[in-house]
Design an enzyme around this catalytic site. Sequence first.
Site, mmCIF file in Angstrom:
data_model
loop_
_atom_site.group_PDB
_atom_site.id
_atom_site.type_symbol
_atom_site.label_atom_id
_atom_site.label_comp_id
_atom_site.label_asym_id
_atom_site.label_seq_id
_atom_site.Cartn_x
_atom_site.Cartn_y
_atom_site.Cartn_z
ATOM 1 N N HIS A 13 -3.881 -8.162 -3.162
ATOM 2 C CA HIS A 13 -3.888 -7.324 -2.304
ATOM 3 C C HIS A 13 -4.290 -7.921 -0.869
ATOM 4 O O HIS A 13 -3.789 -7.579 -0.024
ATOM 5 C CB HIS A 13 -4.839 -5.946 -2.635
ATOM 6 N N HIS A 40 -2.267 -4.680 2.538
ATOM 7 C CA HIS A 40 -3.695 -4.510 3.091
ATOM 8 C C HIS A 40 -3.438 -4.373 4.503
ATOM 9 O O HIS A 40 -4.596 -3.760 5.134
ATOM 10 C CB HIS A 40 -4.378 -5.836 2.897
ATOM 11 N N HIS A 45 -1.131 4.500 -0.501
ATOM 12 C CA HIS A 45 -2.229 5.305 0.062
ATOM 13 C C HIS A 45 -1.787 6.886 0.090
ATOM 14 O O HIS A 45 -1.788 7.700 1.170
ATOM 15 C CB HIS A 45 -2.310 4.898 1.760
ATOM 16 N N ARG A 48 -12.650 -6.990 9.612
ATOM 17 C CA ARG A 48 -13.104 -5.855 8.880
ATOM 18 C C ARG A 48 -14.393 -5.571 8.534
ATOM 19 O O ARG A 48 -14.904 -4.799 8.095
ATOM 20 C CB ARG A 48 -12.061 -5.769 7.537
ATOM 21 N N ASP A 92 -4.172 -0.472 -3.320
ATOM 22 C CA ASP A 92 -4.392 0.810 -2.369
ATOM 23 C C ASP A 92 -3.354 1.625 -2.758
ATOM 24 O O ASP A 92 -2.362 2.155 -1.734
ATOM 25 C CB ASP A 92 -4.115 0.298 -0.919
ATOM 26 N N ASP A 119 -6.358 6.959 -1.348
ATOM 27 C CA ASP A 119 -7.003 7.336 -0.234
ATOM 28 C C ASP A 119 -6.044 7.646 0.833
ATOM 29 O O ASP A 119 -4.950 7.204 1.040
ATOM 30 C CB ASP A 119 -7.907 6.196 -0.018
ATOM 31 N N ARG A 120 -6.613 8.221 2.028
ATOM 32 C CA ARG A 120 -6.035 8.505 3.417
ATOM 33 C C ARG A 120 -5.164 9.650 2.970
ATOM 34 O O ARG A 120 -5.141 10.767 3.530
ATOM 35 C CB ARG A 120 -5.446 7.385 3.909
ATOM 36 N N ASP A 179 0.891 -1.259 0.158
ATOM 37 C CA ASP A 179 0.103 -0.105 -0.112
ATOM 38 C C ASP A 179 0.819 1.267 -0.242
ATOM 39 O O ASP A 179 1.832 1.303 0.635
ATOM 40 C CB ASP A 179 -0.928 0.154 1.335
ATOM 41 N N ASN A 204 -8.433 -2.946 -2.276
ATOM 42 C CA ASN A 204 -9.927 -2.509 -1.816
ATOM 43 C C ASN A 204 -10.282 -1.070 -1.981
ATOM 44 O O ASN A 204 -11.396 -0.919 -1.859
ATOM 45 C CB ASN A 204 -10.155 -3.126 -0.508
ATOM 46 N N HIS A 205 -9.101 -0.196 -1.910
ATOM 47 C CA HIS A 205 -9.501 1.129 -1.832
ATOM 48 C C HIS A 205 -9.589 1.674 -3.323
ATOM 49 O O HIS A 205 -9.764 2.913 -3.536
ATOM 50 C CB HIS A 205 -8.420 1.898 -1.193
#
Length: 488
Positions: free
Chosen positions: A343, A418, A235, A391, A262, A265-266, A233, A294-295
């Site tokens: 991922h 992840h 991010h 999750r 990923d 995001d964030r 990730d 997943n993002h």
Amino acid sequence: MSESTELTGALSQENVAKAEKFKEQANECFKNQDYNKAIELYCKAIEIDPTVAVYYGNRSFAYLKIECFGYALEDASKSIELDRNYVKGYYRRAAAFMSLGKFKQALKDYETVTKAKPNDKDAKTKYTECNKIVKKLAFEKAISVEENKRNIADTINLDAMAIEDEYTGPKLEDDKITLKFMEELLDYYRNQCKLHRKYAYKILLDIKTLFVSQPSLVDITIPDDNKFTICGDIHGQFYDLLHIFELNGLPSETNPYLFNGDFVDRGSFSVECIFTLFGFKLLFPNHFFMSRGNHESATMNQMYGFDGEVKSKYSAQMAELFTEVYNWLPLAHCLNNKVLVMHGGLFSRDDVTLKEIREIDRNRQPPDEGLMCELLWSDPQPQEGRAPSKRGVGVQFGPDVTSKFLQTNKLEYIVRSHEVKQDGYEVGHNGKCITVFSAPNYCDTMGNLGAFIKLNGKDMKPKFTSYEAVPHPNVRPMAYANSLLKFM
């Protein structure tokens, strides 16, 4: 007398005080952003006295912080079960529902809060915002049915986009990405400048065409003497991405990379990250690879900042185009028929084959169950067997599950991402399940190292490089996130 009062009454004053002490210690750890330690201490409080709603509510909050949304949901529900008037329980549960993209359920809880606290401005704002999202999604669903899923890519007119004289950034040569373009782009982004929208759209249209031509499972051959790098990730942490390239060299035909989902995001430099990665994919299509995380989904992007960032830096139309592109990202990569990289993780059944993964119809938003969902969302666990996901999506799988999967598909080990890891990586399941996470000091709060994996084609043995976060411009993580996530 209620069952809760009876149970509490049965506890000695000493134990009640002990549980409260654990809660206070946990609260202190929470304030210091040591969420795992806080959870450990809340668990101790709950073990002594399982009847106090606040303990579950606080633990739910800590789980939200480390993205264990399933556990957060369970704890929030338990706190409400213990005390129907515990308003924070509804807040926490709404936050967990929001994080999982379950907006209608979140709306019900926000409604409960507003009824309980009619003069609470924060509660009213959250209810109003959530209601807007629910209505917007219903409207978009109706529109998409009417328009029969029109293709955003087909509506883009590059010829109508002029390059202004004052634009001094990198330019495509004959509509193609070159190494010179990429080097200039990295410098341009480092200085917080914005790529011209015409070139940004061109990259998106070209990358979509490229991804459409690829299978859901991509096979990669690494020659004996060649190295190969796997990153987890990112991010939206662009300056840490630059640091990876400084440590390990820019991507090239002799320095291939796989980025394992990923990308966005964030972190608040997601646009810079994704155009950098897409640019290198177009420049080196056979030596640069990207897996969906997943993002890379519309719901996550609406909540965690990418959608807001694209709209701020470009347009709503471009945000829609990104969603269209993400739907075509490959879901997994197989290296030298020996290592599977995805991922999230493995599956809720034992007999899944590479052939099945290869045949997944991926051109859609991630579903809530099935192979595609589990590839993007699942996590390993140390104990044998399977368990519901912390999750709230996907499954947790043990060493026996990994072993069976590898045996069925004649593989040596799996690599996934992840999850934040303190050293940037973790080797589990008897060396057969490796996690790599490449965003150091995740969200400027976690204090973790980032890492990447290097291996060569000859022995495929993973070697790990860990690194610390580097400074970035003063734009905080989640700057573009949905205001409803500011429940923290």
